[in-house]
Write an enzyme that holds these catalytic residues in place. Structure first.
Site, PDB file in Angstrom:
ATOM      1  N   ARG A   1       0.837  -1.208   0.000  1.00 48.41           N
ATOM      2  CA  ARG A   1       0.000   0.000   0.000  1.00 48.41           C
ATOM      3  C   ARG A   1       0.874   1.261   0.000  1.00 48.41           C
ATOM      4  O   ARG A   1       0.955   1.968  -0.998  1.00 48.41           O
ATOM      5  CB  ARG A   1      -0.946  -0.019   1.224  1.00 48.41           C
ATOM      6  CG  ARG A   1      -2.121   0.933   1.131  1.00 48.41           C
ATOM      7  CD  ARG A   1      -1.792   2.388   1.426  1.00 48.41           C
ATOM      8  NE  ARG A   1      -1.211   2.584   2.749  1.00 48.41           N
ATOM      9  CZ  ARG A   1      -0.679   3.742   3.150  1.00 48.41           C
ATOM     10  NH1 ARG A   1      -0.648   4.785   2.331  1.00 48.41           N
ATOM     11  NH2 ARG A   1      -0.154   3.855   4.351  1.00 48.41           N
TER      12      ARG A   1
ATOM     13  N   CYS B   1       8.183   8.817  -4.251  1.00 48.69           N
ATOM     14  CA  CYS B   1       7.890   9.103  -5.646  1.00 48.69           C
ATOM     15  C   CYS B   1       9.178   9.357  -6.425  1.00 48.69           C
ATOM     16  O   CYS B   1      10.004  10.168  -6.022  1.00 48.69           O
ATOM     17  CB  CYS B   1       6.993  10.330  -5.713  1.00 48.69           C
ATOM     18  SG  CYS B   1       6.616  10.794  -7.376  1.00 48.69           S
TER      19      CYS B   1
ATOM     20  N   ASN C   1       9.305   3.797   3.314  1.00 53.55           N
ATOM     21  CA  ASN C   1       9.340   3.439   4.734  1.00 53.55           C
ATOM     22  C   ASN C   1      10.689   2.813   5.059  1.00 53.55           C
ATOM     23  O   ASN C   1      11.439   2.437   4.173  1.00 53.55           O
ATOM     24  CB  ASN C   1       8.254   2.400   5.029  1.00 53.55           C
ATOM     25  CG  ASN C   1       6.878   2.912   4.705  1.00 53.55           C
ATOM     26  OD1 ASN C   1       6.449   2.844   3.560  1.00 53.55           O
ATOM     27  ND2 ASN C   1       6.201   3.449   5.683  1.00 53.55           N
TER      28      ASN C   1
HETATM   29  N1  COA Z   1     -13.174   5.802  -3.005  1.00 50.69           N
HETATM   30  C1  COA Z   1     -13.681   5.999  -4.241  1.00 50.69           C
HETATM   31  N2  COA Z   1     -14.375   7.093  -4.604  1.00 50.69           N
HETATM   32  C2  COA Z   1     -14.566   8.042  -3.682  1.00 50.69           C
HETATM   33  C3  COA Z   1     -14.065   7.906  -2.387  1.00 50.69           C
HETATM   34  C4  COA Z   1     -13.336   6.741  -2.056  1.00 50.69           C
HETATM   35  N3  COA Z   1     -12.803   6.541  -0.852  1.00 50.69           N
HETATM   36  N4  COA Z   1     -14.392   9.006  -1.686  1.00 50.69           N
HETATM   37  C5  COA Z   1     -15.088   9.791  -2.522  1.00 50.69           C
HETATM   38  N5  COA Z   1     -15.205   9.223  -3.721  1.00 50.69           N
HETATM   39  C6  COA Z   1     -15.881   9.755  -4.901  1.00 50.69           C
HETATM   40  C7  COA Z   1     -17.302  10.171  -4.587  1.00 50.69           C
HETATM   41  O1  COA Z   1     -18.177   9.101  -4.734  1.00 50.69           O
HETATM   42  C8  COA Z   1     -17.529  11.243  -5.609  1.00 50.69           C
HETATM   43  O2  COA Z   1     -17.766  10.635  -6.861  1.00 50.69           O
HETATM   44  P1  COA Z   1     -18.804  11.278  -7.919  1.00 50.69           P
HETATM   45  O3  COA Z   1     -18.208  12.599  -8.283  1.00 50.69           O
HETATM   46  O4  COA Z   1     -18.773  10.292  -9.029  1.00 50.69           O
HETATM   47  O5  COA Z   1     -20.075  11.381  -7.192  1.00 50.69           O
HETATM   48  C9  COA Z   1     -16.181  11.923  -5.705  1.00 50.69           C
HETATM   49  O6  COA Z   1     -15.231  10.952  -5.277  1.00 50.69           O
HETATM   50  C10 COA Z   1     -16.070  13.158  -4.832  1.00 50.69           C
HETATM   51  O7  COA Z   1     -16.435  12.843  -3.481  1.00 50.69           O
HETATM   52  P2  COA Z   1     -15.915  13.700  -2.245  1.00 50.69           P
HETATM   53  O8  COA Z   1     -16.497  13.154  -1.021  1.00 50.69           O
HETATM   54  O9  COA Z   1     -16.123  15.166  -2.549  1.00 50.69           O
HETATM   55  O10 COA Z   1     -14.358  13.341  -2.218  1.00 50.69           O
HETATM   56  P3  COA Z   1     -13.141  14.306  -2.427  1.00 50.69           P
HETATM   57  O11 COA Z   1     -13.036  14.753  -3.828  1.00 50.69           O
HETATM   58  O12 COA Z   1     -13.164  15.339  -1.353  1.00 50.69           O
HETATM   59  O13 COA Z   1     -11.916  13.309  -2.195  1.00 50.69           O
HETATM   60  C11 COA Z   1     -10.748  11.623  -0.937  1.00 50.69           C
HETATM   61  C12 COA Z   1     -11.608  12.876  -0.891  1.00 50.69           C
HETATM   62  C13 COA Z   1     -10.339  11.310   0.473  1.00 50.69           C
HETATM   63  C14 COA Z   1     -11.537  10.462  -1.512  1.00 50.69           C
HETATM   64  C15 COA Z   1      -9.524  11.838  -1.855  1.00 50.69           C
HETATM   65  O14 COA Z   1      -8.892  13.010  -1.462  1.00 50.69           O
HETATM   66  C16 COA Z   1      -8.542  10.678  -1.758  1.00 50.69           C
HETATM   67  O15 COA Z   1      -8.743   9.631  -2.336  1.00 50.69           O
HETATM   68  N6  COA Z   1      -7.455  10.836  -1.038  1.00 50.69           N
HETATM   69  C17 COA Z   1      -6.531   9.752  -0.785  1.00 50.69           C
HETATM   70  C18 COA Z   1      -5.190  10.274  -0.555  1.00 50.69           C
HETATM   71  C19 COA Z   1      -4.242   9.140  -0.231  1.00 50.69           C
HETATM   72  O16 COA Z   1      -4.444   7.978  -0.509  1.00 50.69           O
HETATM   73  N7  COA Z   1      -3.134   9.500   0.376  1.00 50.69           N
HETATM   74  C20 COA Z   1      -2.142   8.570   0.739  1.00 50.69           C
HETATM   75  C21 COA Z   1      -2.485   7.738   1.918  1.00 50.69           C
HETATM   76  S1  COA Z   1      -2.405   8.605   3.432  1.00 50.69           S
HETATM   77 ZN    ZN Z   2       3.832   6.319   5.027  1.00 54.32          ZN
END
Ligand code: COA
Ligand code: ZN
Length: 304
Positions: free
Chosen positions: A16, A240, A249
């Site tokens: 992950r 990256c 890590n």
């Molecule tokens: N998995 C898949 N789709 C997701 C989701 C998830 N966990 N959370 C939200 N979505 C989708 C929603 O369904 C929505 O889809 P639609 O436009 O088709 O309706 C869209 O994304 C926007 O939803 P929203 O709640 O506004 O999410 P967001 O745009 O604010 O995104 C996160 C928030 C958390 C999902 C996004 O920032 C993210 O994936 N971050 C992960 C970062 C990461 O992995 N970092 C490293 C690990 S710490």
């Molecule tokens: Zn980490």
């Protein structure tokens, strides 16, 4: 050093945390890597995360990976979730162990999950409730626990406050994540000490990146405080290729190599983990930073 824990629990996070920061690899290669890791003796693997596929394309096939791996009965597999939707996806997929992530610094939390820290903490309270209602456990990962790439140092009181909120919401355990490798041993002692002074027996995991070369020194500082639960990634996977200075890590085989020689048991076969690291290198197609992978264990001799 006689007071070090007799054994530690290692969570392998390469599939992950490692792979999310590498060029995307095919699903079959992820499955192969996780299966390989499952045979090393490691008892916990963070296999995937359920995040927005357009935000982190490397994890777009999380559900498929989860269903295609051979789940070893001796291994607990988990997934990271960033929000309620991610938690629902993970629980619907049958995960029984999830990690909800929140950054101690607001700026990083907004960049990472598009919420303030306080908003994420509110969501996490419901995530924990939903996990428990479905018989799953939920750890809360507090990222940027030793500093934020945007805000710099994060006050210890703030980090402990965020963790305290997680404890109050019913989290099964807390993890402090050194997201961009800003921890040093003294800072590890301070944060762990502060947290322990309020929550003496609460299960605590530590997650170090070796960005500035202090990863294993941080582990040692934590071991001396009795912490016995660490994340690590095979080969030191992660970081990256397009972000100068970013690294993964602490390498799992380097962690095993160091602590086992100090009488701390990990239950993991070092040679098998080194072989898995060599595999990871082949899958990623670039040299990984692990020095134990390069040099071999300290007992490896060369023909005179
Ligand atoms: N998995 C898949 N789709 C997701 C989701 C998830 N966990 N959370 C939200 N979505 C989708 C929603 O369904 C929505 O889809 P639609 O436009 O088709 O309706 C869209 O994304 C926007 O939803 P929203 O709640 O506004 O999410 P967001 O745009 O604010 O995104 C996160 C928030 C958390 C999902 C996004 O920032 C993210 O994936 N971050 C992960 C970062 C990461 O992995 N970092 C490293 C690990 S710490
Ligand atoms: Zn980490």
């Amino acid at each position: 050093m006689s007071d070090l824990p007799a054994r530690i629990s290692v969570r392998e996070v390469g599939p992950r945390d490692g792979l999310q920061n590498e060029e995307p690899v095919p699903t079959a290669a992820k499955v192969e890597l996780i299966n390989r890791l499952s045979a090393t003796g490691v008892r916990r693997i963070e296999a995937v995360s359920f995040v927005r596929p357009d935000a982190i394309p490397q994890m777009a096939d999380a559900d498929q990976v989860w269903h295609e791996i051979d789940r070893a009965p001796s291994v607990r597999y988990s997934a990271l979730v960033p929000n309620l939707k991610g938690a629902a996806r993970a629980l619907d997929s049958g995960l029984t162990e999830i990690e909800a992530v929140v950054s101690a610094s607001d700026t990083h939390n907004r960049k990472n999950v598009n919420r303030s820290t306080a908003e994420s903490l509110d969501d996490i309270a419901s995530i924990i409730e939903q996990a428990h209602a479905r018989g799953a456990t939920c750890q809360v990962i507090v990222s940027t626990a030793w500093g934020c790439p945007y805000e710099g140092d994060v006050p210890v009181e703030r980090v402990v406050g965020v963790a305290g909120r997680a404890v109050a919401s019913g989290a099964d355990s807390v993890s402090f994540g050194d997201t961009t490798g800003m921890a040093t041993p003294g800072r590890v002692s301070r944060l762990v000490g502060e947290f322990r002074s309020i929550h003496p027996d609460f299960p605590l995991n530590l997650h170090f990146h070796n960005t500035r070369g202090t990863g294993l020194a941080n582990v040692l500082a934590a071991l001396e405080l009795g912490v016995a639960d660490f994340d690590a990634s095979v080969g030191g996977l992660g970081g990256c290729p397009y972000a100068p200075g970013a690294t993964g890590n602490i390498a799992t085989e380097e962690l095993i190599h160091m602590v086992e020689d100090m009488g701390v048991d990990t239950g993991i076969d070092l040679d098998a983990m080194i072989d898995a690291a060599a595999d990871a290198e082949r899958i990623i197609g670039r040299q990984l930073p692990s020095q134990v992978l390069r040099a071999g264990p300290r007992t490896r001799t060369i023909r005179a």
